[in-house]
Design a protein around this motif. Structure first.
Motif, mmCIF file in Angstrom:
data_model
loop_
_atom_site.group_PDB
_atom_site.id
_atom_site.type_symbol
_atom_site.label_atom_id
_atom_site.label_comp_id
_atom_site.label_asym_id
_atom_site.label_seq_id
_atom_site.Cartn_x
_atom_site.Cartn_y
_atom_site.Cartn_z
ATOM 1 N N THR A 1 0.829 -1.192 0.000
ATOM 2 C CA THR A 1 0.000 0.000 0.000
ATOM 3 C C THR A 1 0.868 1.248 0.000
ATOM 4 N N VAL A 2 0.580 2.154 -0.908
ATOM 5 C CA VAL A 2 1.288 3.424 -0.955
ATOM 6 C C VAL A 2 0.458 4.428 -0.160
ATOM 7 N N THR A 3 0.992 4.901 0.939
ATOM 8 C CA THR A 3 0.254 5.891 1.717
ATOM 9 C C THR A 3 0.726 7.286 1.317
ATOM 10 N N LYS A 4 -0.063 8.260 1.720
ATOM 11 C CA LYS A 4 0.298 9.639 1.372
ATOM 12 C C LYS A 4 1.619 10.012 2.014
ATOM 13 N N LYS A 5 1.834 9.502 3.223
ATOM 14 C CA LYS A 5 3.083 9.822 3.902
ATOM 15 C C LYS A 5 4.266 9.134 3.222
ATOM 16 N N MET A 6 4.025 7.981 2.641
ATOM 17 C CA MET A 6 5.133 7.200 2.073
ATOM 18 C C MET A 6 5.413 7.557 0.632
ATOM 19 N N VAL A 7 4.450 8.170 -0.054
ATOM 20 C CA VAL A 7 4.684 8.412 -1.480
ATOM 21 C C VAL A 7 5.798 9.440 -1.669
ATOM 22 N N VAL A 8 6.009 10.284 -0.691
ATOM 23 C CA VAL A 8 7.080 11.278 -0.797
ATOM 24 C C VAL A 8 8.452 10.598 -0.865
ATOM 25 N N PRO A 9 8.780 9.702 0.097
ATOM 26 C CA PRO A 9 10.044 8.984 -0.058
ATOM 27 C C PRO A 9 10.111 8.130 -1.318
ATOM 28 N N ILE A 10 8.985 7.563 -1.736
ATOM 29 C CA ILE A 10 9.046 6.694 -2.924
ATOM 30 C C ILE A 10 9.432 7.514 -4.148
ATOM 31 N N VAL A 11 8.833 8.703 -4.283
ATOM 32 C CA VAL A 11 9.171 9.534 -5.436
ATOM 33 C C VAL A 11 10.641 9.951 -5.364
ATOM 34 N N ARG A 12 11.114 10.232 -4.159
ATOM 35 C CA ARG A 12 12.530 10.580 -4.001
ATOM 36 C C ARG A 12 13.427 9.428 -4.405
ATOM 37 N N ILE A 13 13.064 8.243 -3.961
ATOM 38 C CA ILE A 13 13.871 7.064 -4.304
ATOM 39 C C ILE A 13 13.875 6.858 -5.805
ATOM 40 N N TYR A 14 12.704 7.022 -6.404
ATOM 41 C CA TYR A 14 12.613 6.831 -7.858
ATOM 42 C C TYR A 14 13.495 7.839 -8.577
ATOM 43 N N ASN A 15 13.506 9.082 -8.094
ATOM 44 C CA ASN A 15 14.336 10.095 -8.732
ATOM 45 C C ASN A 15 15.822 9.772 -8.593
ATOM 46 N N GLN A 16 16.172 9.055 -7.555
ATOM 47 C CA GLN A 16 17.579 8.733 -7.357
ATOM 48 C C GLN A 16 18.046 7.568 -8.208
ATOM 49 N N MET A 17 17.114 6.825 -8.753
ATOM 50 C CA MET A 17 17.530 5.657 -9.546
ATOM 51 C C MET A 17 18.084 6.107 -10.876
ATOM 52 N N PRO A 18 19.172 5.473 -11.335
ATOM 53 C CA PRO A 18 19.706 5.829 -12.646
ATOM 54 C C PRO A 18 18.858 5.229 -13.760
ATOM 55 N N GLU A 19 18.799 5.936 -14.851
ATOM 56 C CA GLU A 19 18.066 5.414 -15.991
ATOM 57 C C GLU A 19 18.929 4.411 -16.744
ATOM 58 N N PRO A 20 18.374 3.451 -17.427
ATOM 59 C CA PRO A 20 16.964 3.121 -17.569
ATOM 60 C C PRO A 20 16.395 2.493 -16.303
ATOM 61 N N LYS A 21 15.172 2.911 -15.942
ATOM 62 C CA LYS A 21 14.559 2.386 -14.726
ATOM 63 C C LYS A 21 13.124 1.978 -14.997
ATOM 64 N N TYR A 22 12.695 0.978 -14.272
ATOM 65 C CA TYR A 22 11.363 0.409 -14.476
ATOM 66 C C TYR A 22 10.633 0.313 -13.144
ATOM 67 N N ILE A 23 9.316 0.341 -13.215
ATOM 68 C CA ILE A 23 8.498 0.186 -12.015
ATOM 69 C C ILE A 23 7.542 -0.969 -12.217
ATOM 70 N N LEU A 24 7.487 -1.831 -11.219
ATOM 71 C CA LEU A 24 6.504 -2.897 -11.226
ATOM 72 C C LEU A 24 5.577 -2.673 -10.033
ATOM 73 N N ALA A 25 4.300 -2.506 -10.322
ATOM 74 C CA ALA A 25 3.322 -2.321 -9.243
ATOM 75 C C ALA A 25 2.831 -3.692 -8.828
ATOM 76 N N MET A 26 3.189 -4.088 -7.603
ATOM 77 C CA MET A 26 2.843 -5.436 -7.153
ATOM 78 C C MET A 26 1.603 -5.369 -6.268
ATOM 79 N N GLY A 27 0.592 -6.088 -6.646
ATOM 80 C CA GLY A 27 -0.581 -6.213 -5.793
ATOM 81 C C GLY A 27 -1.633 -5.155 -6.051
ATOM 82 N N ALA A 28 -2.777 -5.381 -5.443
ATOM 83 C CA ALA A 28 -3.920 -4.503 -5.669
ATOM 84 C C ALA A 28 -3.670 -3.094 -5.148
#
Lengths: 622, 281
Positions: free
Chosen positions: B93-120
């Protein structure tokens, strides 16, 4: 009669209440609402009475402290209420006491000086209900962020900028069209912004608040006599960190490498169980309880089902679960305890630096039990298995496995044979091997013995539960202290530690797995002899009607004492939702002791101490 | 790598099927394109981020451990640092409080980068969608490559999702800048980090929010979803009732169009002529 009994000799709860009323005549009164129990205490003298309850009456263990909002409940006054459940560590049932406050300017004195374990629970009540606790040293939001609009668990709370009363929709067909929830949230077009909406004011200050409270960059100290001057350093760990077991975050102030202060920051997985639970009907909550402590879904189911059964037992048409249902429940719960402890010990080793290998050993055995769960309940993790009055499906005759590896054969085994082999041979053999590897390991001994010690009196004061409490030498297990289900007729011991350090916690978990196996060995003949009997009492009722009142039941889950507090509005018409649905989460309350436990240790030890508490974030943040 | 169990590189894996080769030399010779060999090496060493959110993370670890063993697909190295990983499995579950770190982490990943959304939950909010602190799907903020349904998905289905991601990578072409945007001119833009105000605010929506706040200050109508007019619900009328209604209200017969009448008469003539010619039909 009552005045002859000395306070410490009161045996029953009624006697204790009588003594309490006699000692505080105008302060303590019975909770006379139908279906409620315990006493209501005048809030101005709450601390005094609570101290008396702890010291004189001997209720030294505060299990749960939670808030209820009675706004809008028919036939009730408009007030907020704190509900406390206190127990004797020697066993017995709860002394429930309550303090009420008006909804505007809600204030109730903090009990943190009486029971330090109330710390996080009061912060949660402030966060979600907006009750202030004068006397609490650190009353900040705990699950949400600073600056969140309002207190969301209040009954009249509306989401900021959001028009509708209910989310996502009131009607499924407003004006003949389907609405998607996305169209109604803050980014869609159905929002109301205040006229003085100012974007520059939108700033998240929670991080700064946390860092400032830790004394970031405040002073330069010289270390004991040496001339090395050091800064105190604030180090942040998490929420993305491989050793925090999920999305947990710790902010630490370091003196050199030694920890001065540790502040747990949580709420990154706060997914509103309690509010969603109030919207659901009773039976709809069962799959949600699976996702609390997602390593022991059977245990969660059991706790919730017991709570509602306790509530239903006040009504007329209640039939207790059949014997076979109880046997299957205990079978599942004990298997789940092994699953959870295997995972926990494996991950403790992970935190110690033995990356993933011990985990793989444990996980191999775990998968075998999950196969059985999948064959019985249909799911590996989220079993959703128990119902009010029984379980939803009997144990199957045979287990059909699927081929998972290359050259794997499809398994087709008799369930009883499978269980017997697993319980009598496979798991004991594995535990022998695991203990042989772990218990005498020099590195484990050096890093675990004497680290993260919590003495027995402190563990009780901090409301620690489960292996954390028992490792400190307190033989407190809900299965013995307040027995439920068929545990009274089963023979098992409560393993305890001596020193209350990380090593003892690991040993207690390993011994508990042995005890679970011992219980399971007694369950197998019972399972065999009750074959073919009913697994469900009475008619299958999908929409239970709970009578008015409250109920609190607890089970010994793998992480500790898991309690559910449910208030029923008792509406005889229509679908029924609980008025209040609260979870006393052991992981959440055990974390209260993390700060005191880690003080004076090194950064590397904190990871291990956290691992030894064994938290699950789904339960911590709910 | 996918080929760790083999002693030698199997050339069939990198051979591009666009260039036909006789069967007998396929083990010794490969003709391939740059895209093909580039994609093959990328997809055979996807390193996921060691990042667990909620319940799904347990199944993710289950997939990583020995029974399901995703190192068969070249993914055994789970990195805890976003700087070293190619794939982020949003497992829970992505919570509002957690989406901030997730976006930061995603920005830190070097390209090419992929996202897999696991679960409902990560795909669309799942059972917790209506919670006040829950973001209904990570795709509200970040571009998702593969969705894996389930609550939680079994390790098998997560493996299937990862294989689907490998297939997706196989289909990309270096020549096409839409497929591989990280080879465009200049560094790519980081995703703006959401702001936690009274509720979560997406900076990309700032213009809309600002405009609506201005309308609100001026007292103009705003924030109203333009609904089409309410649907007319037609009741089904039985034939008997319709006949009754027709009998009671004798509706005047509609005058036929002149051309249409003429055409109809002509058709009638043709039919009569045909009938007289072939009496047996």
């Amino acid at each position: 009669m009552v005045d002859q009994i000395a306070p410490e000799q009161t045996h029953t709860i009624d006697e204790a209440i009588a003594v309490l009323k006699q000692r505080f005549p105008n302060v303590v009164s019975d909770d006379s609402r139908p279906g409620y129990q315990g006493v209501v205490i005048e809030k101005n003298r709450l601390v005094e009475v609570a101290t008396y309850i702890r010291d004189q009456l001997g209720f030294d263990y505060l299990s749960s402290a939670t808030a209820v909002d009675y706004h809008g409940l028919e036939g009730s006054t408009d007030h907020l209420e704190m509900v406390y459940h206190s127990y004797r560590i020697s066993g017995g049932s709860a002394l429930v006491f309550k303090a009420q406050t008006e909804r505007e300017q809600a204030e109730i004195p903090s009990l943190i000086d009486v029971w330090p374990g109330a710390d996080f629970q009061e912060r949660e009540a402030w966060d979600l209900y907006g009750i202030r606790f004068p006397g609490h040293p650190n009353l900040r939001r705990i699950l949400l962020w600073e600056g969140f609009g309002g207190h969301p668990m209040r009954k009249d709370w509306k989401e900021p900028y959001y028009e509708q009363e209910h989310k996502p929709f009131e009607s499924r067909w407003p004006a003949g069209y389907v609405f998607r929830a996305e169209e109604k949230n803050a980014y869609g077009h159905n929002v109301q912004y205040p006229a003085d909406f100012d974007l520059s004011r939108l700033k998240d200050t929670s991080d700064e608040d946390v860092y400032n409270s830790m004394g970031l960059g405040v002073d330069v100290q010289s270390l004991g006599g040496d001339d090395i001057s050091t800064d105190r350093l604030v180090v942040n760990m998490g929420p993305h960190h491989p050793s925090t077991h999920g999305v947990f975050r710790m902010v630490m102030t370091l003196n050199g490498e030694t920890i001065d202060q540790l502040e747990p920051v949580m709420g990154y997985l706060h997914r509103n169980h309690e509010q969603i639970g109030e919207r659901n009907t009773y039976i709809q909550n069962i799959p949600f309880t699976d996702r609390l402590d997602y390593l022991s879904s059977m245990g969660n189911n059991h706790g919730y089902v017991l709570t509602i059964e306790q509530l239903l037992a006040k009504g007329a048409r209640y039939q207790p679960p059949t014997y076979r249902a109880e046997v299957i429940r205990v079978l599942m719960v004990e298997l789940q305890r092994i699953v959870s402890h295997l995972w926990s010990v494996g991950f403790l080793l992970n935190d110690l630096g033995a990356f993933f290998t011990p985990m793989l050993y444990a996980n191999n055995e775990r998968e075998k039990i999950l196969d059985f769960f999948e064959a019985t309940a249909g799911s590996r993790l989220m079993c959703n298995y128990m119902r009010f009055g029984g379980v939803f499906k009997d144990v199957p005759e045979r287990i059909y496995g699927v081929a998972n590896y290359v050259n794997d054969r499809v398994r087709d085994v008799d369930t009883m044979e499978f269980l017997t082999a697993m319980i009598n041979e496979r798991l004991p053999r594995f535990l022998d091997e695991y203990e042989h590897y772990l218990l005498d390991n020099e590195i484990i001994k050096t890093r675990c013995i004497g680290v993260g010690v919590i003495p027995a009196d402190m563990a009780i004061a901090y409301s620690c539960a489960g292996p954390l409490l028992r490792a400190s030498g307190v033989p407190y297990d809900v299965r013995r202290a307040e027995p439920y289900s068929i545990y009274p007729e089963l023979d098992f011991d409560i393993p305890t530690g001596e020193n209350g350090d990380i090593y003892d916690r690991m040993v207690v978990r390993l011994k508990e797995m042995r005890e679970s196996l011992r219980i399971l060995r007694q369950i197998l003949p019972r399972l065999e002899s009750t074959k073919g009997e009913s697994i469900y009492a009475g008619r299958r009722d999908y929409n239970v009607r709970a009578p008015l009142g409250e109920s609190y039941a607890r089970v010994e889950n793998s992480k500790g004492e898991l309690g559910f507090y449910v208030v029923s509005a008792g509406d005889p018409k229509g679908t029924q939702n609980p008025w209040r649905y609260h979870i006393r989460a052991p992981s959440f309350i055990n974390l209260t002791a993390l700060g005191p436990m880690s003080k004076g240790h090194k950064v590397a030890d904190v990871v291990t101490i956290l691992g030894s508490i064994d938290i699950v974030l789904g339960e911590t943040d709910r | 790598m996918a080929l760790t169990t083999q002693k030698e590189l199997d050339l069939r894996q990198i051979h591009d099927t666009e260039f036909p080769l006789p069967d007998e030399i396929q083990g010794t010779l490969a003709v391939t394109s740059l895209s093909r060999i580039y994609n093959w090496s990328r997809r055979s060493s996807m390193w996921p981020l060691l990042f667990g959110l909620a319940c799904c993370a347990i199944e993710m670890i289950g997939m990583a451990s020995s029974r399901f063993d995703f190192s068969r697909f070249g993914m055994e190295v789970m990195r805890a640092s976003p700087r070293q990983s190619d794939l982020i499995i949003v497992s829970g579950t992505v919570t509002k409080k957690m989406v901030v770190p997730i976006v930061r982490i995603y920005n830190q990943m070097p390209e090419p980068k992929y996202i897999l959304a696991m679960g409902a939950c990560a795909s669309g909010g799942g059972p917790f969608k209506e919670g006040y602190n829950v973001v209904s799907g990570i795709d509200k903020y970040l571009p998702v490559d593969v969705y894996v349904p389930g609550c939680p998905p079994t390790p098998q289905s997560l493996l299937y999702g990862l294989i689907a991601l490998q297939k997706k990578i196989d289909g990309q072409s270096i020549a096409n800048a839409d497929d591989v945007p990280w080879y465009g001119a200049g560094p790519s833009e980081p995703t703006p980090i959401p702001i936690l105000g009274p509720d979560i605010i997406d900076p990309r929506q700032m213009d809309i929010i600002r405009r609506q706040a201005e309308y609100a200050a001026q007292g103009k109508p705003y924030g109203v979803r333009e609904l089409p007019p309410p649907m007319e619900i037609k009741k089904k009328v039985s034939a008997k009732a319709a006949a009754l209604a027709a009998a009671t209200v004798a509706a005047a017969p509609e005058p036929l169009d002149e051309n249409r009448l003429k055409r109809r008469m002509e058709a009638l003539e043709r039919r009569r002529a045909f009938a007289t010619k072939n009496p047996e039909v």
